[in-house]
Design a protein around this motif. Structure first.
Motif, PDB file in Angstrom:
ATOM      1  N   LEU A  38      13.225  27.042  14.237  1.00 57.38           N
ATOM      2  CA  LEU A  38      14.121  26.251  13.397  1.00 57.38           C
ATOM      3  C   LEU A  38      13.622  26.266  11.958  1.00 57.38           C
ATOM      4  N   PRO A  39      14.534  26.163  10.995  1.00 58.21           N
ATOM      5  CA  PRO A  39      14.091  26.114   9.594  1.00 58.21           C
ATOM      6  C   PRO A  39      13.407  24.788   9.309  1.00 58.21           C
ATOM      7  N   PRO A  40      12.523  24.732   8.322  1.00 58.29           N
ATOM      8  CA  PRO A  40      11.857  23.465   7.993  1.00 58.29           C
ATOM      9  C   PRO A  40      12.832  22.482   7.359  1.00 58.29           C
ATOM     10  N   PHE A  41      12.542  21.220   7.514  1.00 62.34           N
ATOM     11  CA  PHE A  41      13.311  20.225   6.777  1.00 62.34           C
ATOM     12  C   PHE A  41      12.403  19.053   6.439  1.00 62.34           C
ATOM     13  N   LYS A  42      12.868  18.195   5.542  1.00 59.42           N
ATOM     14  CA  LYS A  42      12.057  17.078   5.067  1.00 59.42           C
ATOM     15  C   LYS A  42      12.434  15.812   5.827  1.00 59.42           C
ATOM     16  N   LEU A  43      11.408  15.178   6.372  1.00 57.03           N
ATOM     17  CA  LEU A  43      11.580  13.967   7.166  1.00 57.03           C
ATOM     18  C   LEU A  43      11.163  12.765   6.328  1.00 57.03           C
ATOM     19  N   THR A  44      11.955  11.701   6.377  1.00 59.93           N
ATOM     20  CA  THR A  44      11.642  10.475   5.647  1.00 59.93           C
ATOM     21  C   THR A  44      10.986   9.468   6.585  1.00 59.93           C
ATOM     22  N   LEU A  45       9.831   8.966   6.178  1.00 60.79           N
ATOM     23  CA  LEU A  45       9.100   7.987   6.980  1.00 60.79           C
ATOM     24  C   LEU A  45       8.943   6.691   6.194  1.00 60.79           C
ATOM     25  N   THR A  46       9.023   5.584   6.901  1.00 60.67           N
ATOM     26  CA  THR A  46       8.705   4.283   6.330  1.00 60.67           C
ATOM     27  C   THR A  46       7.712   3.597   7.247  1.00 60.67           C
ATOM     28  N   PHE A  47       7.305   2.410   6.875  1.00 63.98           N
ATOM     29  CA  PHE A  47       6.339   1.666   7.677  1.00 63.98           C
ATOM     30  C   PHE A  47       6.895   1.347   9.066  1.00 63.98           C
ATOM     31  N   LYS A  48       8.224   1.271   9.172  1.00 63.54           N
ATOM     32  CA  LYS A  48       8.846   0.868  10.430  1.00 63.54           C
ATOM     33  C   LYS A  48       9.468   2.032  11.205  1.00 63.54           C
ATOM     34  N   THR A  49       9.244   3.270  10.762  1.00 65.33           N
ATOM     35  CA  THR A  49       9.854   4.421  11.427  1.00 65.33           C
ATOM     36  C   THR A  49       9.372   4.550  12.868  1.00 65.33           C
ATOM     37  N   THR A  50      10.310   4.751  13.792  1.00 60.44           N
ATOM     38  CA  THR A  50      10.001   4.941  15.208  1.00 60.44           C
ATOM     39  C   THR A  50      10.328   6.376  15.614  1.00 60.44           C
ATOM     40  N   PHE A  51       9.928   6.745  16.828  1.00 57.53           N
ATOM     41  CA  PHE A  51      10.268   8.071  17.339  1.00 57.53           C
ATOM     42  C   PHE A  51      11.782   8.235  17.447  1.00 57.53           C
ATOM     43  N   THR A  91       0.846  -1.187   0.000  1.00 52.85           N
ATOM     44  CA  THR A  91       0.000   0.000   0.000  1.00 52.85           C
ATOM     45  C   THR A  91       0.882   1.237   0.000  1.00 52.85           C
ATOM     46  N   GLN A  92       0.231   2.414  -0.061  1.00 55.20           N
ATOM     47  CA  GLN A  92       0.984   3.668  -0.057  1.00 55.20           C
ATOM     48  C   GLN A  92       1.746   3.868   1.247  1.00 55.20           C
ATOM     49  N   PHE A  93       1.302   3.186   2.320  1.00 57.24           N
ATOM     50  CA  PHE A  93       1.970   3.342   3.609  1.00 57.24           C
ATOM     51  C   PHE A  93       3.241   2.499   3.705  1.00 57.24           C
ATOM     52  N   ASP A  94       3.379   1.504   2.820  1.00 60.47           N
ATOM     53  CA  ASP A  94       4.577   0.674   2.839  1.00 60.47           C
ATOM     54  C   ASP A  94       5.759   1.376   2.175  1.00 60.47           C
ATOM     55  N   LYS A  95       5.479   2.359   1.346  1.00 57.10           N
ATOM     56  CA  LYS A  95       6.532   3.044   0.615  1.00 57.10           C
ATOM     57  C   LYS A  95       7.174   4.124   1.484  1.00 57.10           C
ATOM     58  N   SER A  96       8.356   4.544   1.077  1.00 57.07           N
ATOM     59  CA  SER A  96       9.022   5.658   1.746  1.00 57.07           C
ATOM     60  C   SER A  96       8.261   6.942   1.448  1.00 57.07           C
ATOM     61  N   ARG A  97       8.025   7.742   2.484  1.00 55.58           N
ATOM     62  CA  ARG A  97       7.271   8.984   2.336  1.00 55.58           C
ATOM     63  C   ARG A  97       8.094  10.161   2.851  1.00 55.58           C
ATOM     64  N   ILE A  98       7.947  11.295   2.168  1.00 57.62           N
ATOM     65  CA  ILE A  98       8.650  12.517   2.559  1.00 57.62           C
ATOM     66  C   ILE A  98       7.619  13.513   3.084  1.00 57.62           C
ATOM     67  N   VAL A  99       7.831  14.013   4.299  1.00 55.64           N
ATOM     68  CA  VAL A  99       6.912  14.994   4.884  1.00 55.64           C
ATOM     69  C   VAL A  99       7.695  16.236   5.292  1.00 55.64           C
ATOM     70  N   ASN A 100       7.014  17.372   5.282  1.00 55.61           N
ATOM     71  CA  ASN A 100       7.621  18.639   5.698  1.00 55.61           C
ATOM     72  C   ASN A 100       7.462  18.807   7.201  1.00 55.61           C
ATOM     73  N   VAL A 101       8.542  19.150   7.873  1.00 57.54           N
ATOM     74  CA  VAL A 101       8.539  19.251   9.328  1.00 57.54           C
ATOM     75  C   VAL A 101       8.864  20.679   9.747  1.00 57.54           C
ATOM     76  N   TYR A 102       8.065  21.183  10.703  1.00 59.04           N
ATOM     77  CA  TYR A 102       8.276  22.521  11.247  1.00 59.04           C
ATOM     78  C   TYR A 102       8.419  22.425  12.757  1.00 59.04           C
ATOM     79  N   SER A 103       9.306  23.266  13.289  1.00 57.74           N
ATOM     80  CA  SER A 103       9.523  23.309  14.732  1.00 57.74           C
ATOM     81  C   SER A 103       9.839  24.744  15.127  1.00 57.74           C
ATOM     82  N   PRO A 104       9.428  25.183  16.322  1.00 55.60           N
ATOM     83  CA  PRO A 104       9.667  26.573  16.731  1.00 55.60           C
ATOM     84  C   PRO A 104      11.135  26.971  16.628  1.00 55.60           C
TER      85      PRO A 104
END
Length: 409
Positions: free
Chosen positions: A18-31, A3-16
């Motif tokens: 700090l500049p934004p950066f792109k986070l890579t997520l997979t089905f097994k990504t942990t905190f 499914t689409q959740f099994d693939k590697s996904r790129i999301v935009n991350v914002y934090s107070p």
């Protein structure tokens, strides 16, 4: 099957702060994986990572597998709560463009894309049955070319703040139009009324009744065109809802129909919006509100009696439609569908205007190059601390002591 959740996904991350950066997520990504990417991307060692989705809701580790490609996430690094200041990481506040009983509206520019948006901020609200939260939920269901678009809603439970990010409508309201022009031609009025009716037909098909139609809540998309959109669904109700579960006497006095003022309306009904169309149509053609009075009591009396006057400058077809709207008994009033089929709405020449209307678009959504339009305002960027304004939520009632704007002045 993947499914689409099994693939590697790129999301935009914002934090107070700090500049934004792109986070890579997979089905097994942990905190812990997220923490390691933060260290690498921001060169910061976080003490306690908290992750929030684009609506401001905190995620647990298992939620990461359901974050879609291209989504945005908000992260705090030291265990702190998320608050409204997070929008300053993504948007530059240009100016304040409005205040009301439900909050402050700001003009903002996306720092990285360049597009302009309207940011509505309200503080000190309760999570349950919040007017502004209900408005956001309703607008998400109402995707129509004549209804304002909502891009994102953020709710912060700890600080009781809510932010709605909407498309920016640059043309001003119909109230401003009437104040500038006095009246509009019947042909131009038809363009506006037909769009309003079509938007309301769509709302009613989704069981929603606006209940606060007025000139201020109809916005032109851009200056110089005739494309309008409905805004402010904070008082909207679900058709058929009974008095026990929904307040009936809401709206703005000069636009409220007899059945609301006399308390006889027992259910949320589309007939309320029909009456509002009549008031808007009358105001566009005559440059003034139909039901006048030196006091609120006089205004209420004139509405209950349908005491208004026509002028010779308006066609008989227009007068007929207004007369069929301003009927004291709502069950004898013309319906939304009948308004759309009325001879005045479908008069000669409307097709040409409709074709022109379809060609019009909002450049602030699709074209971010109109930067120079705001150079003067951007020299004094709105003080971010002023955003944290608390304004009471109010419902306009028939006996309200609020000052009613008289457009005839």
């Amino acid at each position: 099957m993947k499914t689409q959740f099994d693939k590697s996904r790129i999301v935009n991350v914002y934090s107070p702060n700090l500049p934004p950066f792109k986070l890579t997520l997979t089905f097994k990504t942990t905190f812990n994986d997220v923490r390691n990417q933060i260290i690498q991307g921001w060169s910061v060692i976080p003490k306690r990572v908290r992750i929030f989705n684009q609506n401001g809701h905190e995620l647990i580790e298992q939620d990461l597998q359901f974050v879609l490609d291209g989504n945005k996430l908000y992260i705090t690094l030291f265990g702190q709560d998320l608050d409204a200041s997070i929008i300053f990481q993504e948007y530059e506040i240009v100016s304040e463009i409005g205040k009301g009983g439900q909050g402050t509206v700001l003009l903002a520019r996306h720092k990285f894309i360049g597009s302009f948006v309207a940011v509505k901020i309200t503080r000190d609200i309760e999570e349950e049955d919040s007017i502004i939260k209900r408005e956001s939920k309703i607008l998400k269901e109402l995707q129509h070319r004549n209804i304002v678009k909502v891009f994102q809603t953020l709710y912060f439970s700890k600080t009781k703040e809510c932010i709605i990010i909407m498309e920016y409508l640059d043309g001003g309201s119909l109230l401003q139009l009437i104040r500038n022009k006095g009246t509009v031609s019947e042909q131009e009025a038809k363009i506006y009324i037909k769009q309003i009716v079509e938007a309301l037909l769509f709302c009613h098909s989704k069981t929603f009744v606006h209940r606060d139609l007025k000139l201020e809540n109809i916005m032109l998309v851009n200056q110089g065109n005739t494309w309008v959109k409905l805004i402010d669904f904070g008082l909207a109700g679900v058709a058929g809802t009974q008095r026990e579960t929904e307040t009936m006497n809401v709206g703005t006095l000069p636009y409220m129909p007899p059945e609301v003022l006399n308390g006889k309306l027992k259910f949320v009904s589309p007939c309320v919006d029909v009456w509002g169309i009549g008031v808007i149509m009358y105001s566009l053609l005559y440059g003034k509100l139909p039901f006048k009075g030196r006091t609120n009591e006089e205004k209420v009396s004139n509405i209950l009696l349908c005491n208004f006057q026509h002028e010779l400058s308006v066609s008989e077809e227009a007068k007929d439609l207004i007369n069929r709207i301003f009927v004291p008994k709502n069950n004898q009033r013309i319906s939304i569908q009948e308004i759309l089929a009325h001879k005045w709405i479908g008069g000669n020449g409307f097709t040409q205007f409709r074709r022109l209307l379809k060609k019009q678009e909002n450049p602030y959504i699709k074209n971010s190059k109109r930067k120079n339009d705001f150079e003067i305002r951007k020299k004094s960027v709105y003080d971010e601390q002023k955003v944290r304004i608390s304004l009471p939520l109010i419902r306009y009632r028939a006996n309200s002591q609020e000052t009613i704007i008289d457009i005839s002045k």
